[in-house]
Motif scaffolding. Structure first.
Motif, PDB file in Angstrom:
ATOM      1  N   LYS A   1       0.845  -1.199   0.000  1.00  0.00           N
ATOM      2  CA  LYS A   1       0.000   0.000   0.000  1.00  0.00           C
ATOM      3  C   LYS A   1       0.880   1.249   0.000  1.00  0.00           C
ATOM      4  CE  LYS A   1      -3.641  -0.147   2.480  1.00  0.00           C
ATOM      5  NZ  LYS A   1      -4.553  -0.204   3.648  1.00  0.00           N
ATOM      6  N   ASN A   2       0.572   2.210  -0.863  1.00  0.00           N
ATOM      7  CA  ASN A   2       1.299   3.478  -0.874  1.00  0.00           C
ATOM      8  C   ASN A   2       0.316   4.631  -0.880  1.00  0.00           C
ATOM      9  OD1 ASN A   2       1.004   4.246  -3.965  1.00  0.00           O
ATOM     10  ND2 ASN A   2       1.619   2.092  -3.891  1.00  0.00           N
TER      11      ASN A   2
ATOM     12  N   ARG B   1      11.049   6.627   8.360  1.00  0.00           N
ATOM     13  CA  ARG B   1      12.199   5.812   8.721  1.00  0.00           C
ATOM     14  C   ARG B   1      12.045   4.451   8.051  1.00  0.00           C
ATOM     15  NH1 ARG B   1      13.287   2.101  12.802  1.00  0.00           N
ATOM     16  NH2 ARG B   1      11.409   2.681  13.987  1.00  0.00           N
ATOM     17  N   GLN B   2      13.032   4.060   7.261  1.00  0.00           N
ATOM     18  CA  GLN B   2      12.964   2.773   6.598  1.00  0.00           C
ATOM     19  C   GLN B   2      13.019   1.660   7.639  1.00  0.00           C
ATOM     20  OE1 GLN B   2      15.609   2.350   3.296  1.00  0.00           O
ATOM     21  NE2 GLN B   2      15.080   0.216   2.936  1.00  0.00           N
ATOM     22  N   VAL B   3      12.153   0.677   7.476  1.00  0.00           N
ATOM     23  CA  VAL B   3      12.112  -0.439   8.412  1.00  0.00           C
ATOM     24  C   VAL B   3      13.486  -1.121   8.447  1.00  0.00           C
ATOM     25  CG1 VAL B   3      11.068  -2.694   8.884  1.00  0.00           C
ATOM     26  CG2 VAL B   3       9.640  -0.802   8.060  1.00  0.00           C
TER      27      VAL B   3
ATOM     28  N   THR C   1       6.484   2.410   0.192  1.00  0.00           N
ATOM     29  CA  THR C   1       6.360   1.183   0.961  1.00  0.00           C
ATOM     30  C   THR C   1       7.656   0.918   1.711  1.00  0.00           C
ATOM     31  OG1 THR C   1       7.107  -0.089  -0.957  1.00  0.00           O
ATOM     32  CG2 THR C   1       4.731   0.175  -0.671  1.00  0.00           C
ATOM     33  N   GLY C   2       7.526   0.221   2.849  1.00  0.00           N
ATOM     34  CA  GLY C   2       8.706  -0.141   3.618  1.00  0.00           C
ATOM     35  C   GLY C   2       9.231   0.945   4.517  1.00  0.00           C
TER      36      GLY C   2
ATOM     37  N   GLU D   1       6.770   2.740  15.635  1.00  0.00           N
ATOM     38  CA  GLU D   1       7.119   4.135  15.901  1.00  0.00           C
ATOM     39  C   GLU D   1       8.208   4.597  14.926  1.00  0.00           C
ATOM     40  OE1 GLU D   1       5.945   6.343  17.940  1.00  0.00           O
ATOM     41  OE2 GLU D   1       4.794   5.255  19.465  1.00  0.00           O
ATOM     42  N   VAL D   2       8.059   5.809  14.439  1.00  0.00           N
ATOM     43  CA  VAL D   2       9.113   6.378  13.601  1.00  0.00           C
ATOM     44  C   VAL D   2      10.313   6.726  14.467  1.00  0.00           C
ATOM     45  CG1 VAL D   2       9.767   8.273  12.081  1.00  0.00           C
ATOM     46  CG2 VAL D   2       7.478   7.260  11.911  1.00  0.00           C
TER      47      VAL D   2
END
Length: 394
Positions: free
Chosen positions: A293-294, A309-311, A333-334, A368-369
């Motif tokens: 989803k975007n 923040r990238q996972v 995404t991600g 959380e970011v």
């Protein structure tokens, strides 16, 4: 050009007069209320004639002869008395091939015009129109689409004796394009031209009724129709034109809490969903990420920080946006992401997502970011000032 339109108060006439006027032509609108003297003046100055006047419904057979054949003869006589040999476009019907009073009167009018060409060399354009639909059609008269639209828009039942029965339809704007295009063909050789308009493939009455019910239900489902299908797009525009003026507006479901609100606006089967998100001052929303989803974010009022923040990584990327910027941010995404209202007024964000929300497959994961391993707020805010703007977002 100076253009005479007979039957100017009818369905085609009203649309044609509006189009010609919008294009800057001087239009002489002739209706049943036009006096003989005024009609004479119209015929004196007209450079082109659209002859749309006629009778298509009556219990008296002579009305068809008078309204279709007779009106055509009078038009030709008046033009001749003015020594005006302007081209004439004539609105005939596909029923001109049928042996009924209406069809016979239209066929006879066509023959009158053919004889006029043989006698004077006047250019004639003959159109045998199918069933037409579009705005300003008269319901309960001669258009099944107008009748259906009118009744569905007013919660009235439809009477369909045979849902499988098909009709061939032409859309009024397609008709107008063809009719107005005749004005650019004045240099053509004088002749009798048998013209055609764009026609949709036969469509079942039951399907028309089903589409209209879907349009009506869309205020609840928030779904918009498949507008890449020409007929569906044109039918939807037609349906909306039949809404009563007190039914133009409808309410959306407002999902509200102390943080603000979230309201779905539009859903589509293949182009995603649009929603409106409101956050109160100091509120942060989001802190989740998606596999597929975007989204696109557009802040239209207020001031916000949007963080990413990238996972699996620690670095936080921050964008500063305001309603004055009209800047769109893509939410890839991600990346876990959130949006914080750092202003003193409500933050209003338009959000587009590429798929409508499905509670059985939300593709949304809380994270959380910002956490203990991420950068300080001051560092993030400084970075946001120099960050390259994103071309689009939602």
């Amino acid at each position: 050009m100076k253009i005479l339109v007979t039957g100017a108060a009818g369905f085609i006439g009203k649309n044609l007069v509006a189009e010609l006027t919008a294009r800057g032509h001087e239009v002489f609108s002739s209706t049943r209320d036009t006096s003989e003297g005024e009609f004479q003046q119209f015929c004196q100055h007209a450079e082109f004639v659209y002859h749309l006047a006629g009778v298509n419904r009556s219990e008296i057979e002579t009305d068809f002869v008078e309204g279709n054949t007779g009106s055509t003869e009078r038009l030709l006589e008046t033009l001749a008395s003015c020594e005006n040999n302007a081209p004439i476009m004539f609105a005939s019907s596909i029923q001109a091939t049928r042996d009924n009073p209406y069809g016979r009167s239209k066929r006879a009018a066509e023959n009158v015009l053919r004889h006029a060409h043989e006698k004077t060399g006047r250019t004639i354009y003959l159109f045998r129109f199918p069933n037409l639909f579009g705005k300003w059609g008269r319901p309960n008269y001669n258009s099944v689409v107008a009748t259906f639209c009118y009744r569905v828009a007013r919660d009235l039942p439809l009477e369909i004796h045979d849902p499988a029965r098909t009709v061939q339809l032409a859309y009024i704007d397609d008709v107008l394009d063809t009719l107005v295009g005749l004005l650019d063909a004045r240099g053509r050789k004088p002749a009798v031209y048998e013209e055609e308009v764009a026609i949709h493939p036969p469509i079942e009455l039951g399907r028309i009724a089903g589409l209209l019910q879907t349009f009506k239900d869309s205020r609840r489902s928030l779904a918009v129709p498949q507008l890449d299908d020409a007929f569906t797009k044109q039918l939807y525009s037609t349906y909306l034109s039949y809404l009563p003026v007190d039914r133009f507006a409808y309410d959306l479901k407002l999902n509200e809490d102390a943080r603000g609100s979230f309201t779905e606006f539009i859903r589509t089967p293949d182009r995603g969903q649009v929603s409106i998100n409101v956050a109160k001052p100091g509120i942060t929303k989001g802190n989740h990420w998606h596999h597929t989803k975007n989204e696109k974010f557009l802040v239209v009022s207020g001031e916000a920080l949007i963080r990413f923040r990238q996972v699996g990584e620690n670095e936080v990327h921050t964008y500063h946006v305001t309603g004055e910027m009209m800047r769109v941010l893509d939410i890839p995404t991600g990346y876990t992401h959130n949006i914080e209202n750092i202003g003193t007024t409500d933050l209003v964000t338009v959000i587009w997502v590429n798929e409508a929300y499905d509670p059985n497959n939300p593709d949304t994961y809380f994270m959380e970011v910002q956490d203990e391993t991420t950068q300080s707020d001051d560092h993030r805010r400084d970075a946001s000032r120099n960050h390259t703007p994103v071309g689009r977002y939602s």
